[in-house]
Write a protein that holds these residues in place. Structure first.
Motif, short mmCIF file in Angstrom:
data_model
loop_
_atom_site.label_atom_id
_atom_site.label_comp_id
_atom_site.label_asym_id
_atom_site.label_seq_id
_atom_site.Cartn_x
_atom_site.Cartn_y
_atom_site.Cartn_z
N UNK A 31 8.81 3.52 -6.63
CA UNK A 31 8.92 4.91 -7.10
C UNK A 31 7.66 5.49 -7.72
N UNK A 32 6.63 4.68 -7.97
CA UNK A 32 5.49 5.15 -8.76
C UNK A 32 4.30 5.57 -7.89
N UNK A 33 4.59 6.18 -6.76
CA UNK A 33 3.53 6.75 -5.93
C UNK A 33 3.90 8.18 -5.57
N UNK A 34 2.89 9.02 -5.42
CA UNK A 34 3.14 10.38 -4.97
C UNK A 34 3.77 10.34 -3.60
N UNK A 35 4.67 11.27 -3.33
CA UNK A 35 5.23 11.36 -1.99
C UNK A 35 6.66 11.84 -2.00
N UNK A 36 7.24 11.84 -0.81
CA UNK A 36 8.59 12.33 -0.58
C UNK A 36 9.54 11.15 -0.43
N UNK A 74 -5.75 12.27 -13.59
CA UNK A 74 -4.57 13.08 -13.91
C UNK A 74 -3.34 12.63 -13.14
N UNK A 75 -3.55 12.10 -11.95
CA UNK A 75 -2.47 11.54 -11.14
C UNK A 75 -3.00 10.29 -10.47
N UNK A 76 -2.22 9.22 -10.52
CA UNK A 76 -2.64 7.95 -9.89
C UNK A 76 -1.44 7.25 -9.29
N UNK A 77 -1.38 7.20 -7.97
CA UNK A 77 -0.31 6.47 -7.30
C UNK A 77 -0.53 4.97 -7.47
N UNK A 78 0.59 4.25 -7.68
CA UNK A 78 0.52 2.82 -7.94
C UNK A 78 0.96 2.04 -6.70
N UNK A 79 0.17 1.06 -6.32
CA UNK A 79 0.56 0.19 -5.22
C UNK A 79 1.68 -0.76 -5.68
N UNK A 80 2.43 -1.22 -4.71
CA UNK A 80 3.45 -2.25 -4.90
C UNK A 80 4.67 -1.81 -5.70
N UNK A 81 4.49 -0.96 -6.68
CA UNK A 81 5.58 -0.59 -7.57
C UNK A 81 6.57 0.35 -6.89
N UNK A 126 11.10 4.00 -2.09
CA UNK A 126 9.81 4.05 -1.42
C UNK A 126 9.64 5.38 -0.70
N UNK A 127 8.44 5.96 -0.74
CA UNK A 127 8.23 7.26 -0.10
C UNK A 127 8.10 7.11 1.42
N UNK A 135 0.82 -1.20 0.00
CA UNK A 135 0.00 0.00 0.00
C UNK A 135 0.86 1.26 0.00
N UNK A 136 0.33 2.30 -0.61
CA UNK A 136 1.00 3.60 -0.64
C UNK A 136 0.00 4.65 -0.17
N UNK A 137 0.18 5.11 1.06
CA UNK A 137 -0.68 6.16 1.57
C UNK A 137 -0.20 7.52 1.08
N UNK A 138 -0.96 8.56 1.40
CA UNK A 138 -0.69 9.88 0.87
C UNK A 138 -1.71 10.20 -0.21
N UNK A 139 -1.31 10.99 -1.19
CA UNK A 139 -2.20 11.37 -2.28
C UNK A 139 -2.39 10.19 -3.22
#
Length: 645
Positions: free
Chosen positions: A490-495, A481-488, A502-503, A466-470
């Motif tokens: 670098x492919x999620x929004x975040x810092x 327009x923006x979609x964070x990807x689970x499991x992958x 991983x963010x 899971x990738x929490x945040x936006x």
């Protein structure tokens, strides 16, 4: 393994040996005794001859059976004929190749496929009552009984590694197979084998229902346990006087309504939400159970209540795409699988639940699909059938035959459009909505403004993927327009700390929340609208268990403002979803995303504090007709930016 039961079958079989023929025509000739060196014990299941059939022989609801019809003989002839594995499906067409093992009861769920073709009374089905199918069917039923544990459990991942998944799934598929075989007009089956199969099914149901450890497993993986709902209903259709088992089944069903489903609305999968398992396995459980549940007013109300809660959850997490026939999903919060989009969902509860209706294909779409299939078959008969894929996970699936008797309910186009207008992000242009799961103490926010809609999650992730945040940002005029990807990676929004895949938001984090500068009190409600106004979140960024920075996110009518302070080098990631032809322009203080024939940008990210030039890289896209572009803005300590839509 228990020795196989010797089965008998009525046949009139000629086996050619050179110029000689051996005729077996006794009323109860035993195939098990027909051992002839160099010749198969059993007659081969003959392939279908499409030259003797036409597309007109198939009803509209049967067109999807043409391909399984072509492949059935290949599947059936792979049943093991002798030895300790007699009756096993020795072909990898249902489950992964490495899982096609004799201890894995999941492989044997295709017992329904054998039973369906053996009993189906159709002009185009050459195998109704076929002796070659019968002997394989009886052997497979016997094999299933022999791999069962004394308490009724089945195994999946290793010898005697009994689990609820294998046990509960077997009740569903074996139960339906036995319904076909026990029908008054069904072709004959060995009585001893059939009676033993009934005992096997009941033992499996009893194990699944009576064992508390299996129920506790259902708390984690609700789709697995849910197979006993249709499995039990099949059993009661054949044994309506089994009051003991029915009382236990009803007790577990009512108990599970509160235990297996989060107050936030989702069904638990590894303690979190998972769209694929719920739309998939849970959806088929609903389709299989509903035709009988609907006649019990009390149980029907229980089922509709939980389905209504689920589809309300889905309504906040799935967004339509203007001009497209797919629906984007808030896939960042998925706990087990990955489902970035889905084309729609077919369910009988769409008759009663508006949010389910909104995601359903329409009657008109279904009729058009059938017409297109018939037109293609008219041009291409005999049909062009792709070769059966072996090995493959599901190239010959028992779900084809399970779903065939369990219709969905399809709205008209007008009915679906009306339901879509009531989806929360379509019906209202301004809200702050929260969903809270107490099990993980996770909060899921949904924020609608006139120009955009977004999701944000914080708390304790249920799984590492899971990738929490936006989670996503969506525009009503152009879609996702923006979609964070689970499991992958670098492919999620975040810092992201320097060199990290991983963010910080992939870890547990709690956020302080305020609306219009007023703190939001806790505990959070399970599902509710919050006050309107600018919503602010503030949280710490942890590295190695210690706070190393902070982040603020502010949702306003104009966009999303973010401020990051971190005592190390980092980069902010944005997984942008672009159509072909969209452009990204990088300026010293802004990134601008444009679409052809539009005067204003789709998105502008105005920033300050970057330590270098932002970079953009294209990645494998999970969405039809879209590109997934990963934007990174590097910084050495402080970064501020605003997303304008």
């Amino acid at each position: 393994m228990i020795p196989p039961i010797a089965t008998t079958v009525s046949v009139a079989l000629s086996i050619a040996l050179g110029a000689c023929a051996l005729a077996i025509s006794s009323g109860e000739a035993a195939f098990a005794d027909a051992t002839i060196q160099g010749v198969a014990r059993w007659p081969m299941v003959s392939p279908v001859d499409f030259s003797k059939l036409s597309a007109a022989d198939f009803s509209d609801d049967e067109l999807d059976l043409i391909e399984p019809l072509a492949h059935f003989s290949t599947f059936a002839n792979a049943v093991v004929e002798e030895g300790p594995d007699r009756g096993f499906f020795n072909i990898s067409v249902w489950r992964r190749a490495q899982e096609n093992r004799t201890y894995n009861a999941r492989v044997m769920e295709n017992i329904l496929s054998l039973a369906w073709f053996y009993t189906a009374d159709r002009k185009w089905n050459p195998w109704r009552g076929d002796p070659a199918v019968r002997v394989r069917l009886e052997a497979a039923l016997d094999f299933i009984s022999r791999i069962q544990a004394p308490d009724g459990s089945f195994s999946e991942y290793g010898p005697q590694r009994w689990n609820i998944a294998a046990t509960a799934f077997m009740t569903k598929f074996l139960g339906r197979a036995l319904e076909h075989l026990s029908a008054p007009d069904a072709p004959p089956v060995n009585k001893e084998v059939l009676a033993h199969a009934h005992k096997t099914c009941r033992k499996a149901l009893l194990a699944a229902l009576a064992r508390d450890d299996y129920y506790e497993r259902g708390l984690l993986y609700s789709n697995q346990y849910g197979n006993i709902w249709p499995g039990g209903l099949s059993w009661f259709a054949m044994h309506d006087n089994d009051r003991e088992l029915k009382a236990l089944w009803e007790k577990r069903l009512r108990q599970s309504a509160g235990d297996f489903q989060s107050p936030a609305g989702f069904f638990y999968e590894q303690n979190g939400p998972d769209f694929q398992y719920t739309l998939g396995t849970h959806g088929t459980n609903t389709r299989s159970a509903w035709p009988r549940l609907r006649h019990d007013a009390s149980l029907a109300r229980t089922w509709i209540r939980k389905e209504s809660a689920w589809f309300e959850w889905l309504a906040y997490n799935a967004v339509l795409q203007p001009g497209e026939n797919w629906i984007a999903v808030n896939c960042a919060i998925e706990s087990r699988t990955r489902l970035p989009f889905f084309p729609g969902t077919e369910t009988p509860v769409a008759e009663f639940v508006d949010h389910a209706r909104a995601f359903s294909p329409t009657r008109e779409e279904r009729a058009a699909g059938i017409a297109a299939t018939r037109a293609r078959l008219a041009r291409e008969w005999p049909p062009r059938i792709r070769r059966l894929q072996v090995p493959a996970f599901d190239s010959f699936s028992p779900y084809t035959f399970l779903d065939h008797r369990d219709p969905a309910w399809y709205p008209s186009r007008v009915e679906r459009d009306a339901a879509r207008e009531q989806l929360p992000w379509a019906a209202r242009q301004n809200f702050n909505h929260i969903r809270h799961d107490p099990r993980q103490n996770s909060a899921f926010l949904y924020l609608r403004r006139p120009g955009w809609y977004a999701s944000f999650a914080f708390g304790n992730p249920a799984s590492r993927q899971q990738r929490y945040g936006l989670g996503f940002v969506w525009r009503p005029d152009t879609g996702i327009l923006l979609q964070s990807q689970s499991r992958q990676k670098s492919l999620a929004w975040g810092t992201y700390a320097e060199k990290s895949d991983y963010p910080f938001e992939a870890l547990s984090f709690d956020a302080r929340m305020a609306i219009a500068n007023h703190p939001v009190s806790r505990p959070f409600p399970p599902a509710a609208d919050l006050k309107q106004g600018d919503l602010a979140l503030a949280y710490s960024l942890y590295a190695e268990g210690k706070p190393s920075g902070s982040k603020k996110v502010l949702f306003t009518d104009d966009g999303i403002d973010v401020s990051i302070g971190l005592s190390r080098k980092f980069a902010e990631h944005f997984p942008l979803v672009l159509a072909h032809g969209d452009t990204i322009t990088i300026r010293p203080d802004a990134i601008v995303v444009r679409r052809m024939e539009r005067n204003s940008p789709l998105l502008t990210i105005a920033f300050r504090g970057a330590s270098g030039i932002p970079v953009v890289a294209e990645n494998a896209t999970p969405l039809p007709g879209r590109r997934l572009m990963l934007l990174k803005i590097p910084s050495a300590g402080q970064l501020d930016y605003t997303l304008h839509f």
